[in-house]
Design a protein around this motif. Structure first.
Motif, mmCIF file in Angstrom:
data_model
loop_
_atom_site.group_PDB
_atom_site.id
_atom_site.type_symbol
_atom_site.label_atom_id
_atom_site.label_comp_id
_atom_site.label_asym_id
_atom_site.label_seq_id
_atom_site.Cartn_x
_atom_site.Cartn_y
_atom_site.Cartn_z
ATOM 1 N N ARG A 79 3.535 -16.538 -3.371
ATOM 2 C CA ARG A 79 2.220 -17.154 -3.946
ATOM 3 C C ARG A 79 2.667 -18.293 -4.801
ATOM 4 O O ARG A 79 3.412 -18.069 -5.695
ATOM 5 N N GLY A 94 7.249 -11.323 -3.191
ATOM 6 C CA GLY A 94 7.262 -9.915 -2.921
ATOM 7 C C GLY A 94 7.420 -9.606 -1.216
ATOM 8 O O GLY A 94 7.482 -10.426 -0.621
ATOM 9 N N ALA A 96 5.840 -7.629 2.173
ATOM 10 C CA ALA A 96 4.604 -7.582 2.723
ATOM 11 C C ALA A 96 4.858 -6.591 3.917
ATOM 12 O O ALA A 96 5.911 -6.162 4.659
ATOM 13 N N ASP A 97 3.586 -6.281 4.243
ATOM 14 C CA ASP A 97 3.452 -5.288 5.768
ATOM 15 C C ASP A 97 3.664 -6.135 6.962
ATOM 16 O O ASP A 97 3.881 -7.238 6.790
ATOM 17 N N PRO A 102 0.666 -8.523 1.276
ATOM 18 C CA PRO A 102 1.446 -7.873 0.185
ATOM 19 C C PRO A 102 1.380 -6.497 -0.046
ATOM 20 O O PRO A 102 0.307 -5.816 -0.008
ATOM 21 N N LEU A 103 2.552 -5.648 -0.139
ATOM 22 C CA LEU A 103 2.642 -4.239 -0.493
ATOM 23 C C LEU A 103 2.399 -4.009 -1.899
ATOM 24 O O LEU A 103 3.004 -4.678 -2.616
ATOM 25 N N SER A 104 1.310 -3.520 -2.158
ATOM 26 C CA SER A 104 0.731 -3.120 -3.464
ATOM 27 C C SER A 104 2.007 -2.504 -4.500
ATOM 28 O O SER A 104 2.123 -2.386 -5.624
ATOM 29 N N ASP A 105 2.856 -1.661 -3.598
ATOM 30 C CA ASP A 105 3.690 -0.711 -4.567
ATOM 31 C C ASP A 105 5.068 -1.366 -4.446
ATOM 32 O O ASP A 105 6.174 -0.619 -4.742
ATOM 33 N N SER A 106 5.554 -2.641 -4.290
ATOM 34 C CA SER A 106 6.670 -2.990 -4.279
ATOM 35 C C SER A 106 6.923 -4.229 -5.506
ATOM 36 O O SER A 106 5.815 -4.405 -5.834
ATOM 37 N N ARG A 108 7.208 -7.342 -7.432
ATOM 38 C CA ARG A 108 6.643 -8.862 -7.488
ATOM 39 C C ARG A 108 7.644 -9.505 -8.228
ATOM 40 O O ARG A 108 7.814 -9.050 -9.632
ATOM 41 N N GLU A 138 12.130 -2.115 -11.427
ATOM 42 C CA GLU A 138 11.822 -3.245 -10.295
ATOM 43 C C GLU A 138 13.297 -3.804 -10.339
ATOM 44 O O GLU A 138 13.845 -4.057 -9.107
#
Length: 163
Positions: A79, A94, A96-97, A102-106, A108, A138
């Motif tokens: 982004r 980040g 992504a699937d 975007p994967l929310s649990d990975s 950034r 992270e």
């Protein structure tokens, strides 16, 4: 060798790569600004990138996937925060699937790229790529995945494109 240093600083939650090129800032910038050039170096040689969507303007997104040696295809996204061609770029990076969401649990990662002229004639370029993490957890996760070595291998491919 182009890459002069890669520094992981867990206290500052940062990973910083510095590189010097025997090419003008404008040519190095094109390796970021042209999606066909970006995909020739973004990612280590064993995981070449394919850029799927590319909007390098403030608020824009870049989506890509990498193809691993076993055929796996991890996806990623940027982004874009700010762009000042040909010297400055900031984006959030980040995972992504498969559809690019975007994967929310990975993690950034906040990334800043700065290109400055170097050398007496100003025909060389110094690049600093700084990645900042939101937590030590992270940063540790990305370090364990080999991010420092991966970004070094990726950036080392830039010389070939500038030759």
């Amino acid at each position: 060798m182009t890459v002069t240093s890669v520094n992981e600083d867990f206290d500052q939650l940062s990973l910083t790569l510095a590189a010097d090129f025997d090419a003008p800032v404008e040519r190095v910038w094109q390796l970021w600004a042209d999606p066909r050039k970006l995909e020739r170096w973004w990612g280590p040689p064993s995981y070449p990138a394919t850029v799927d969507d590319f909007d390098l303007s403030p608020g824009g997104t870049v989506s890509y996937h990498m193809t691993g040696p076993e055929g796996d295809r991890p996806h990623g996204w940027w982004r874009v925060g700010s762009v000042a061609p040909p010297t400055h770029l900031e984006f959030t990076d980040g995972f992504a699937d498969d559809s690019g969401a975007p994967l929310s649990d990975s993690p950034r990662i906040e990334t800043r790229v700065t290109l400055t002229r170097r050398g007496a004639s100003g025909t060389g370029t110094h690049m600093e790529l700084s990645s900042t993490f939101h937590s030590q957890e992270e940063m540790r996760q990305m370090s364990d995945m080999g991010m420092a070595e991966g970004i070094r291998e990726a950036a080392e491919q830039m010389d070939r494109l500038l030759a």
